[in-house]
Design a protein around this motif. Structure first.
Motif, PDB file in Angstrom:
ATOM      1  N   GLY A  16       0.480  -0.839  -0.065  1.00 47.53           N
ATOM      2  CA  GLY A  16       0.120   0.241  -0.190  1.00 47.53           C
ATOM      3  C   GLY A  16       0.930   0.961  -0.181  1.00 47.53           C
ATOM      4  N   GLY A  17       0.416   2.377  -0.042  1.00 46.84           N
ATOM      5  CA  GLY A  17       0.815   3.931   0.098  1.00 46.84           C
ATOM      6  C   GLY A  17      -0.152   5.259  -0.330  1.00 46.84           C
ATOM      7  N   ALA A  18       0.640   5.906  -0.122  1.00 49.72           N
ATOM      8  CA  ALA A  18      -0.585   6.595   0.048  1.00 49.72           C
ATOM      9  C   ALA A  18      -0.833   7.322  -1.643  1.00 49.72           C
ATOM     10  CB  ALA A  18       0.285   8.325   0.868  1.00 49.72           C
ATOM     11  N   ASP A  19      -1.579   7.681  -1.671  1.00 47.35           N
ATOM     12  CA  ASP A  19      -1.606   9.038  -3.616  1.00 47.35           C
ATOM     13  C   ASP A  19      -1.191   9.770  -3.694  1.00 47.35           C
ATOM     14  OD1 ASP A  19      -2.520   9.584  -6.176  1.00 47.35           O
ATOM     15  OD2 ASP A  19      -4.207  10.640  -4.668  1.00 47.35           O
ATOM     16  N   LEU A  20      -0.133  10.413  -4.015  1.00 47.07           N
ATOM     17  CA  LEU A  20       1.306  10.952  -5.286  1.00 47.07           C
ATOM     18  C   LEU A  20       0.382  12.410  -3.817  1.00 47.07           C
ATOM     19  CD1 LEU A  20       3.567  11.452  -6.506  1.00 47.07           C
ATOM     20  CD2 LEU A  20       2.532  12.829  -7.898  1.00 47.07           C
ATOM     21  N   THR A  21      -0.249  13.152  -4.353  1.00 43.06           N
ATOM     22  CA  THR A  21      -0.186  14.461  -3.357  1.00 43.06           C
ATOM     23  C   THR A  21      -0.485  14.374  -2.318  1.00 43.06           C
ATOM     24  OG1 THR A  21      -2.771  14.537  -4.100  1.00 43.06           O
ATOM     25  CG2 THR A  21      -1.564  15.226  -5.677  1.00 43.06           C
ATOM     26  N   GLN A  22      -1.297  13.072  -1.238  1.00 48.35           N
ATOM     27  CA  GLN A  22      -1.151  13.024  -0.288  1.00 48.35           C
ATOM     28  C   GLN A  22       0.146  12.996   0.483  1.00 48.35           C
ATOM     29  OE1 GLN A  22      -3.029   9.172  -0.080  1.00 48.35           O
ATOM     30  NE2 GLN A  22      -5.102  10.093   0.501  1.00 48.35           N
ATOM     31  N   TYR A  23       0.877  12.986  -0.301  1.00 46.48           N
ATOM     32  CA  TYR A  23       2.259  12.706   0.503  1.00 46.48           C
ATOM     33  C   TYR A  23       3.109  13.783   1.122  1.00 46.48           C
ATOM     34  CZ  TYR A  23       3.544   7.591  -0.128  1.00 46.48           C
ATOM     35  OH  TYR A  23       3.055   6.281  -0.511  1.00 46.48           O
ATOM     36  N   ARG A  24       2.277  14.635   0.792  1.00 45.64           N
ATOM     37  CA  ARG A  24       2.634  16.476   0.669  1.00 45.64           C
ATOM     38  C   ARG A  24       2.718  16.809   1.697  1.00 45.64           C
ATOM     39  NH1 ARG A  24       1.095  22.128   0.204  1.00 45.64           N
ATOM     40  NH2 ARG A  24       2.809  23.499  -1.056  1.00 45.64           N
ATOM     41  N   ASP A  25       1.654  16.295   2.337  1.00 48.88           N
ATOM     42  CA  ASP A  25       1.118  17.046   4.013  1.00 48.88           C
ATOM     43  C   ASP A  25       1.702  16.162   5.091  1.00 48.88           C
ATOM     44  OD1 ASP A  25      -0.952  18.181   2.738  1.00 48.88           O
ATOM     45  OD2 ASP A  25      -2.501  17.072   3.058  1.00 48.88           O
ATOM     46  N   TYR A  26       2.884  14.952   4.604  1.00 48.68           N
ATOM     47  CA  TYR A  26       3.391  14.678   5.729  1.00 48.68           C
ATOM     48  C   TYR A  26       5.170  14.856   5.197  1.00 48.68           C
ATOM     49  CZ  TYR A  26      -0.427  11.943   6.246  1.00 48.68           C
ATOM     50  OH  TYR A  26      -2.197  11.258   6.820  1.00 48.68           O
ATOM     51  N   LEU A  27       5.290  15.689   4.483  1.00 53.61           N
ATOM     52  CA  LEU A  27       6.841  16.003   4.453  1.00 53.61           C
ATOM     53  C   LEU A  27       7.681  16.956   5.632  1.00 53.61           C
ATOM     54  CD1 LEU A  27       7.258  16.707   0.786  1.00 53.61           C
ATOM     55  CD2 LEU A  27       8.369  14.965   1.826  1.00 53.61           C
ATOM     56  N   ALA A  28       8.317  17.382   5.708  1.00 53.50           N
ATOM     57  CA  ALA A  28       8.994  17.923   6.147  1.00 53.50           C
ATOM     58  C   ALA A  28       8.795  19.462   5.391  1.00 53.50           C
ATOM     59  CB  ALA A  28      10.448  17.693   6.580  1.00 53.50           C
ATOM     60  N   PRO A  29       8.743  20.012   5.786  1.00 50.63           N
ATOM     61  CA  PRO A  29       8.700  22.376   5.198  1.00 50.63           C
ATOM     62  C   PRO A  29       9.192  22.263   4.630  1.00 50.63           C
ATOM     63  CG  PRO A  29       7.916  22.202   7.831  1.00 50.63           C
ATOM     64  CD  PRO A  29       8.299  20.441   7.758  1.00 50.63           C
ATOM     65  N   ALA A  30      10.606  21.941   4.682  1.00 47.22           N
ATOM     66  CA  ALA A  30      11.957  21.866   3.654  1.00 47.22           C
ATOM     67  C   ALA A  30      11.242  21.439   2.641  1.00 47.22           C
ATOM     68  CB  ALA A  30      13.195  21.980   3.978  1.00 47.22           C
ATOM     69  N   PHE A  31      11.086  20.829   2.283  1.00 48.21           N
ATOM     70  CA  PHE A  31      11.030  20.053   1.081  1.00 48.21           C
ATOM     71  C   PHE A  31       9.701  20.457   0.756  1.00 48.21           C
ATOM     72  CE2 PHE A  31      14.073  17.543   3.928  1.00 48.21           C
ATOM     73  CZ  PHE A  31      15.020  17.534   3.603  1.00 48.21           C
ATOM     74  N   VAL A  32       8.854  20.495   0.970  1.00 48.72           N
ATOM     75  CA  VAL A  32       7.322  20.468   0.004  1.00 48.72           C
ATOM     76  C   VAL A  32       7.912  21.290  -1.672  1.00 48.72           C
ATOM     77  CG1 VAL A  32       5.340  22.047   0.098  1.00 48.72           C
ATOM     78  CG2 VAL A  32       6.203  21.348   2.432  1.00 48.72           C
ATOM     79  N   ASP A  33       8.619  23.045  -1.352  1.00 49.21           N
ATOM     80  CA  ASP A  33       8.650  23.475  -2.871  1.00 49.21           C
ATOM     81  C   ASP A  33       9.239  22.888  -3.723  1.00 49.21           C
ATOM     82  OD1 ASP A  33       7.294  25.852  -1.663  1.00 49.21           O
ATOM     83  OD2 ASP A  33       8.993  26.589  -1.051  1.00 49.21           O
ATOM     84  N   ASP A  34      10.026  21.677  -3.203  1.00 46.48           N
ATOM     85  CA  ASP A  34      10.587  20.266  -4.107  1.00 46.48           C
ATOM     86  C   ASP A  34       9.943  19.054  -4.327  1.00 46.48           C
ATOM     87  OD1 ASP A  34      13.646  21.894  -3.916  1.00 46.48           O
ATOM     88  OD2 ASP A  34      14.145  20.114  -2.934  1.00 46.48           O
ATOM     89  N   PHE A  35       9.152  19.040  -3.146  1.00 49.47           N
ATOM     90  CA  PHE A  35       7.617  18.356  -4.009  1.00 49.47           C
ATOM     91  C   PHE A  35       7.345  18.430  -4.924  1.00 49.47           C
ATOM     92  CE2 PHE A  35       3.365  16.779  -3.761  1.00 49.47           C
ATOM     93  CZ  PHE A  35       3.420  15.402  -3.739  1.00 49.47           C
ATOM     94  N   ASP A  36       6.729  20.430  -4.666  1.00 43.13           N
ATOM     95  CA  ASP A  36       5.763  20.922  -5.866  1.00 43.13           C
ATOM     96  C   ASP A  36       6.154  20.659  -7.299  1.00 43.13           C
ATOM     97  OD1 ASP A  36       3.584  21.496  -4.040  1.00 43.13           O
ATOM     98  OD2 ASP A  36       4.466  23.119  -3.585  1.00 43.13           O
ATOM     99  N   ARG A  37       7.831  20.498  -7.077  1.00 45.16           N
ATOM    100  CA  ARG A  37       8.896  20.941  -8.824  1.00 45.16           C
ATOM    101  C   ARG A  37       8.306  19.622  -9.323  1.00 45.16           C
ATOM    102  NH1 ARG A  37      10.812  25.112  -6.153  1.00 45.16           N
ATOM    103  NH2 ARG A  37      12.295  23.694  -5.286  1.00 45.16           N
ATOM    104  N   TRP A  38       8.557  18.420  -8.485  1.00 43.71           N
ATOM    105  CA  TRP A  38       8.502  16.957  -8.441  1.00 43.71           C
ATOM    106  C   TRP A  38       7.698  16.367  -9.153  1.00 43.71           C
ATOM    107  CZ3 TRP A  38       6.578  13.133  -6.127  1.00 43.71           C
ATOM    108  CH2 TRP A  38       7.609  11.231  -6.240  1.00 43.71           C
ATOM    109  N   ALA A  39       6.947  17.427  -8.230  1.00 42.60           N
ATOM    110  CA  ALA A  39       5.150  15.850  -8.879  1.00 42.60           C
ATOM    111  C   ALA A  39       4.151  16.486  -9.871  1.00 42.60           C
ATOM    112  CB  ALA A  39       4.139  17.014  -7.563  1.00 42.60           C
ATOM    113  N   ALA A  40       4.332  18.186 -10.060  1.00 46.00           N
ATOM    114  CA  ALA A  40       3.895  18.790 -11.312  1.00 46.00           C
ATOM    115  C   ALA A  40       4.739  17.752 -12.485  1.00 46.00           C
ATOM    116  CB  ALA A  40       4.903  19.754 -11.908  1.00 46.00           C
TER     117      ALA A  40
END
Length: 425
Positions: A16-40
């Motif tokens: 199992g695992g989260a839907d891709l966008t669900q992971y954003r809420d569990y990331l350390a704040p320092a990685f959120v912007d990087d996640f948005d770019r990666w997920a796009a």
């Protein structure tokens, strides 16, 4: 386990695992912007995670209902979906392909996000989900800290041991630098899980690369066992428990015989036989033969176990085998898990069947069997049904896609497992 009329079935191998966008809420704040770019820019690489059935990975109520409909009352959850900053499933990625320190930091943040999502997901169905958390081996101190966090967070499925093949950028598993990791797992009673497909490197992404990756899976899984045993890890950490899941069980008696002969021959203090070794032996410090370490500390996650494998159960150890269905993968026993259990365990004594279907997993992962029996009495197959087996002719053609039915129904050679690019492995 009592005189109840129905079997408790725990799948010791689900994913199992989260839907891709669900992971954003569990990331350390320092990685959120990087996640948005990666997920796009990210495209899900697996077909079975794109359609309407993808939600089986993260839809708690759907998952519970489907497993119950299949006779399964509890599960051990390995990863499946792609965590942040990984190109593919983390299970298939091993340690290879990491470009540098920045990628390592992002991937580690992605795995920690998965672990935190998983802890909440398991809490949605208390006592019936054991989540397997993930670590990386590049920073042992960070891995140790994550083991302590996961244990405190209630992730009872243990730790997923990454592969450490040549070229991974980390030492082999028998290296003393990991002793602190083994010690904390030993101290806290955290199982170490080795899942098939997670030990070896990938050579590329072409169909030819995929073919050889599949052909080599078992070799790398066995090699990991050799490293832990002959490399002295189990000897130095006698309380460590290791589970080898989805690697089959047919190799185990053969490998134990082979390693015992090697062990006897290599010991500089013994006469041995069959294999020459002309130097002071690297295994002289081992107090037990390899087969004894297996029976003391190792277990087999017997995913979609086949009747031919049940025939060697005593050589593997009835107390060592944990049944698994591999839900929701394409090659899983779902929706024919009850049929798979009846096929494999036909004629097996009830007490042995109870251990392999539930008792061993309950001991390993902390499930409360008394708590699970209430569900099993509603959805599980009866002792009589399982003992009597079933006529393979009654199996629907769709069952041929699962290795549990290989050779038993027409088309069984066309196992869905052959297209692993569709199932994250």
């Amino acid at each position: 386990m009592g005189d109840h009329s129905r079997h408790v079935i725990i799948s010791a191998d689900c994913h199992g695992g989260a839907d891709l966008t669900q992971y954003r809420d569990y990331l350390a704040p320092a990685f959120v912007d990087d996640f948005d770019r990666w997920a796009a820019e990210f495209t899900v690489p697996y077909e079975d995670m794109k359609g309407p059935d993808a939600s089986r990975n993260w839809d708690s109520s759907r998952r519970a209902a489907e497993l119950e409909s299949d006779g399964i009352v509890a599960e051990v959850i390995y990863p499946n979906t792609v965590p942040p900053f990984f190109p593919t499933s983390s299970l298939a990625s091993s340690q290879d392909g990491v470009a540098g320190a920045a990628d390592l930091a992002r991937r580690w943040a992605g795995l920690r996000a998965h672990n935190r999502w998983l802890a909440e997901f398991c809490q949605d169905l208390p006592g019936r989900r054991a989540g397997v958390f993930q670590i990386m081996l590049h920073d042992v101190d960070a891995a140790i800290a994550e083991v302590r966090w996961a244990h405190e967070a209630g992730l009872t499925g243990g730790v997923l041991l990454p592969g450490a093949p040549p070229g991974a950028g980390v030492p082999p598993l028998y290296d003393r630098s990991y002793d602190g990791l083994w010690s904390v797992c030993e101290e806290l009673g955290v199982p170490v899980n080795c899942h098939g497909g997670g030990a070896g490197p990938r050579t590329g992404d072409t169909p030819v690369d995929d073919m050889f990756f599949l052909l080599d899976l078992r070799w790398w899984d066995i090699n990991r066992f050799r490293h832990l045993v002959l490399g002295g890890v189990l000897a130095r950490h006698p309380g460590l428990k290791v589970v080898f899941t989805e690697s089959g069980i047919g190799w185990i008696p053969r490998e134990l015989r082979k390693l015992d002969r090697l062990f006897d021959s290599m010991r500089s203090t013994g006469t041995g036989g069959g294999i020459a070794y002309d130097a002071a032996s690297a295994i002289d410090d081992l107090s037990l033969r390899p087969s004894e370490y297996w029976h003391r500390q190792c277990h087999a996650g017997a995913t979609f176990v086949h009747p031919t494998e049940m025939a060697i159960r005593d050589a593997v150890g009835v107390d060592k085998i944990l049944w698994g269905g591999d839900y929701p993968h394409l090659e899983s026993t779902y929706p024919f898990s009850s049929e798979a259990v009846r096929t494999a365990f036909s004629g097996v004594p009830v007490a042995d069947t109870e251990r392999m279907l539930a008792g061993n997993a309950a001991e390993m992962y902390g499930f409360d069997l008394d708590r699970l029996r209430g569900v099993a009495e509603r959805v599980g197959p009866t002792h009589d049904e399982v003992g009597a087996g079933l006529d393979p002719a009654t199996l629907p053609p769709e069952a041929a896609g699962c290795p549990a039915f290989a050779g038993l129904v027409p088309g069984a050679a066309k196992v869905r497992m052959g297209d692993n690019r569709g199932s994250g492995k």
